[in-house]
Each structure stands twice: as C-alpha cells, then as structure tokens.
Design an enzyme around this catalytic site. Structure first.
Site, short mmCIF file in Angstrom:
data_model
loop_
_atom_site.label_atom_id
_atom_site.label_comp_id
_atom_site.label_asym_id
_atom_site.label_seq_id
_atom_site.Cartn_x
_atom_site.Cartn_y
_atom_site.Cartn_z
CG ASN A 262 31.70 29.08 29.49
OD1 ASN A 262 32.18 27.87 29.41
ND2 ASN A 262 32.00 30.19 29.37
CB SER B 206 37.77 43.23 30.25
OG SER B 206 39.23 42.64 30.05
CG LEU B 207 33.14 42.65 32.46
CD1 LEU B 207 32.12 41.73 33.05
CD2 LEU B 207 32.40 43.54 31.25
N GLY B 208 35.92 45.54 34.58
CA GLY B 208 36.09 46.42 35.76
C GLY B 208 36.21 47.77 35.27
N GLY C 221 39.96 45.67 40.69
CA GLY C 221 40.42 45.09 39.45
C GLY C 221 39.96 45.97 38.43
CB ALA C 222 41.18 48.86 36.76
CE LYS D 78 27.88 35.19 30.56
NZ LYS D 78 28.97 36.01 31.10
CB SER E 161 35.91 33.81 26.83
OG SER E 161 35.06 33.04 27.27
P1 NAP Z 1 40.50 40.68 33.13
O1 NAP Z 1 40.31 41.84 32.11
O2 NAP Z 1 41.71 39.77 33.20
O3 NAP Z 1 40.46 41.67 34.47
C1 NAP Z 1 40.70 41.21 35.62
C2 NAP Z 1 41.46 42.15 36.45
O4 NAP Z 1 41.50 41.88 38.01
C3 NAP Z 1 42.75 42.70 36.10
O5 NAP Z 1 42.92 44.20 35.95
C4 NAP Z 1 43.71 42.31 37.37
O6 NAP Z 1 44.49 43.11 37.43
C5 NAP Z 1 42.65 42.27 38.52
N1 NAP Z 1 43.14 41.65 39.71
C6 NAP Z 1 43.39 40.50 39.94
N2 NAP Z 1 43.67 40.10 41.12
C7 NAP Z 1 43.64 41.28 41.86
C8 NAP Z 1 43.90 41.67 43.10
N3 NAP Z 1 44.24 40.98 44.06
N4 NAP Z 1 44.04 43.00 43.45
C9 NAP Z 1 43.43 44.09 42.47
N5 NAP Z 1 43.03 43.35 41.16
C10 NAP Z 1 43.20 42.29 40.98
O7 NAP Z 1 39.08 40.04 33.35
P2 NAP Z 1 37.58 40.24 32.74
O8 NAP Z 1 37.69 39.93 31.35
O9 NAP Z 1 37.58 41.87 32.95
O10 NAP Z 1 36.74 39.15 33.47
C11 NAP Z 1 36.27 39.62 34.90
C12 NAP Z 1 35.22 38.61 35.25
O11 NAP Z 1 34.03 39.02 34.43
C13 NAP Z 1 35.44 37.27 35.15
O12 NAP Z 1 34.82 36.44 35.65
C14 NAP Z 1 34.90 37.12 33.55
O13 NAP Z 1 34.51 35.68 33.20
C15 NAP Z 1 33.62 37.88 33.62
N6 NAP Z 1 33.08 38.61 32.33
C16 NAP Z 1 33.92 39.15 31.38
C17 NAP Z 1 33.32 39.64 30.22
C18 NAP Z 1 34.33 40.41 29.29
O14 NAP Z 1 33.70 40.76 28.33
N7 NAP Z 1 35.67 40.71 29.50
C19 NAP Z 1 32.18 39.48 29.94
C20 NAP Z 1 31.22 38.67 30.97
C21 NAP Z 1 31.72 38.28 32.15
P3 NAP Z 1 46.11 43.10 36.78
O15 NAP Z 1 45.85 43.99 35.65
O16 NAP Z 1 47.14 43.50 37.83
O17 NAP Z 1 46.31 41.72 36.17
#
Ligand code: NAP
Length: 305
Positions: A188, A12-14, A9-10, A184, A252
C-alpha cells in the site's frame, strides 16, 4: 454453532461479513453508531448484498452501542482511525476474555486496541476481499480474496472458525499475521501515495519505475529493521505484479481523496515512517512522500492522519 457475533460498523466489509454470516444462520447483531443510523437502517429493512449480478436483502438484526446484551465476540469493521472510539462505546458490554476481531488495514490501531482492552482476546485480520457501499445499505461484493486471521500471541486456530466455513467466508489461520499485515502495508505504501500524488490509475505508475524502486528499497529496510524479513522478500517484484494486475483501477486512497473522505494514511505510510524513526533508520524518500501527501490532504481540507 458458537456464540453470537456482534459486528461493529455495517459499512463495506462489515456488511459483507454480516450478510454472509446471517444467511448461513449464524446468530449475529450489527451495532450502528446511533439512533438515527439505526432508524435509517430499519427503514431500509436490512442489508442488501449485491453479488454475481443479483442482489438480496437480508434483515440482519441491528442495535445501538448501548444495548443491554453482553458481547463475547466482536468483529470491528470500522476504519482504523475509528476503531478505538467505536469499541469504547460498547466496552461496558464486553465479557471478560471477549474475542475482538480487528479487520483494520495498516498497523497501529490493532496494537492500541490490544493495549487498551487487555482482558480481551484480539484476533487480527488481513483481508484482501473487496467491497464497497452504495446508498441505502447496499453492499457490493466487488472482489474475491482471502482473510488471514491470527493473534499476536500465536494461538491455535479457534473452534469458531467453523462459523466462517459455514458462511462461505474465505479464511486461513496463520502464525504470521504480523507478516501478512506488514506486507500489505508495504505494498500500500508503495502504490497508494504515489497514485494520489500523480492523480493516476495504478497502471500509470509503471512510468515511475525508478521512484517505485527507491520507495521499495526503503520499505524493505524498515521491514527488516523490525524483524519482518519474510514480508520484505521480493517486495518490489510483488508491487509491480500488483500494479500490472490492477492497472485499470484507482487505489482505495485515491478513491478516498477524490470523494473527500478521510484516508487511513496514519496507519499506513505514517506507520512506516514512525517505525523507521523508532528504529533509527533514515528513510528520506518515505518521509518526503508523507510530507507531500499530507500537504495535499491539508489543501483538500482532509485530516493528515
Ligand atoms: P466503511 O465502508 O467506511 O465502513 C466503516 C463503517 O464503520 C461505517 O459503516 C461506519 O458507520 C462504521 N462506524 C464508524 N464509527 C462507528 C461507531 N462509533 N459505531 C458504529 N459504527 C461505526 O469502511 P470499510 O471499507 O468497510 O473498511 C473497514 C476496514 O477494512 C478499513 O480499515 C479498511 O482499510 C479495511 N478493508 C476494507 C476493504 C474493502 O474492500 N472495503 C478491503 C480490505 C480491508 P457509518 O455508516 O455510520 O459511517
């Protein structure tokens, strides 16, 4: 330098983790969900990280879930509701004893992964860093924070943490990862559902002080009932501190609902309500909040969990 990192998963965080590991020379590959996403990514030439008013393109190598190379270290950077299905797609590639780092917010998905892949070694991460995605594989590093890492078995800090050091990824190893995740989750639960229901920025919640205190009192009881007394300590005070420090922000969950994206409510407030029920605790305010939130999500055509 340790083993190759695979980042599932690339988003936001990835993307934020991938760009920083890559520029430090740590071997890694990102795994994208299918050929279409891979082709789109390759067309963009890599991940662009936007930070400190500048942006840099990093050509991080990427592959599909069905690539051949074995996986010894997997960072799962999907949403909580996608984590299991995403891991299942790469599961045949996991070596015995593979490390699976779980970045998911809330609770429930981590336990499900640990139970489903018992031969792996799960490391739970609680992140307070902030990132969001723009079109074209651009990741904006929006907020400084910390990454707490730990295991359910309270293992010692592993040697591969040196990779995070080299990459400048802030981290701390903790024996109390469940406490961090519960704390956390509780913060939330106090802020996010109310901000969605009142359709307001965090700061406007200060007008609902009595309601917040009632929610915090029930969350406090849930935490104490499942042996998370430390996570319950000073909860209401911290909730008010967070509200004041983020007064101008939309949380969020609010952003997800406004953008028509699925929320992680099932792993946050849903998890708190299920835990209360399992403990035989009466939490009428939390249950009512969940009912109202789910009704709103249904109205918007979004999943309730
Ligand atoms: P995000 O931006 O939606 O990224 C999720 C990624 O997972 C997307 O790139 C999506 O791919 C990918 N994905 C989903 N199913 C998949 C699969 N089967 N195979 C490959 N990739 C797949 O989410 P995020 O914000 O990074 O959040 C990730 C986790 O971190 C969440 O639980 C969130 O609560 C936590 N978190 C986030 C933040 C933040 O600031 N963003 C901070 C703290 C915690 P597609 O691009 O193809 O849809």
């Amino acid at each position: 330098m340790g083993r190759t990192w695979h980042i599932l998963g690339a988003g936001s965080l990835g993307g934020l983790w991938a760009a920083r590991l890559y520029r430090a020379g740590i071997p890694l590959r990102i795994i994208l969900r299918n050929q279409e996403r891979l082709a789109d990514y390759q067309g963009a030439g890599g991940l662009t990280l936007v930070e400190n008013q500048g942006s840099i393109l990093y050509p991080v190598p990427a592959e599909r879930p069905d690539a051949a190379a074995p996986i010894a270290r997997l960072l799962v950077a999907c949403k909580a509701y996608d984590a299991q299905a995403a891991i299942a797609e790469v599961a045949p590639r996991l070596v015995e004893g593979a490390e699976i780092l779980l970045l998911q917010n809330g609770l429930g998905s981590q336990q499900a992964v640990a139970a489903r892949w018992p031969d792996s070694h799960c490391v739970l991460v609680s992140s307070t860093e902030g990132a969001y995605r723009q079109a074209g594989w651009r990741i904006v590093h929006a907020g400084q924070g910390q990454n707490w890492l730990g295991t359910l078995g309270h293992d010692h800090a592993p040697a591969w943490l040196a990779d995070l050091d080299a990459a400048g990824i802030p981290f701390a190893w903790t024996d109390a990862i469940m406490s961090k995740l519960w704390r956390k989750l509780a913060i939330n639960c106090a802020i996010n559902p109310l901000s969605v229901l009142y359709d307001c920025r965090n700061g406007a919640l200060l007008a609902h002080r009595a309601e917040l205190l009632e929610i915090c009192a029930e969350l406090n009881a849930v935490l104490r009932a499942c042996d998370q007394g430390a996570a319950a300590e000073g909860l209401a005070e911290e909730v008010f501190r967070v509200i004041e420090a983020t007064a101008n922000n939309y949380c969020s969950m609010h952003q997800d609902v406004r953008s028509g994206r699925r929320t992680e409510v099932g792993f946050l407030l849903g998890q708190a309500c299920r835990t209360a029920q399992a403990q035989g605790l009466d939490v009428p305010k939390l249950n009512a909040l969940l009912d109202q939130l789910q009704a709103l999500l249904r109205q918007r055509g979004l999943p309730e969990d």
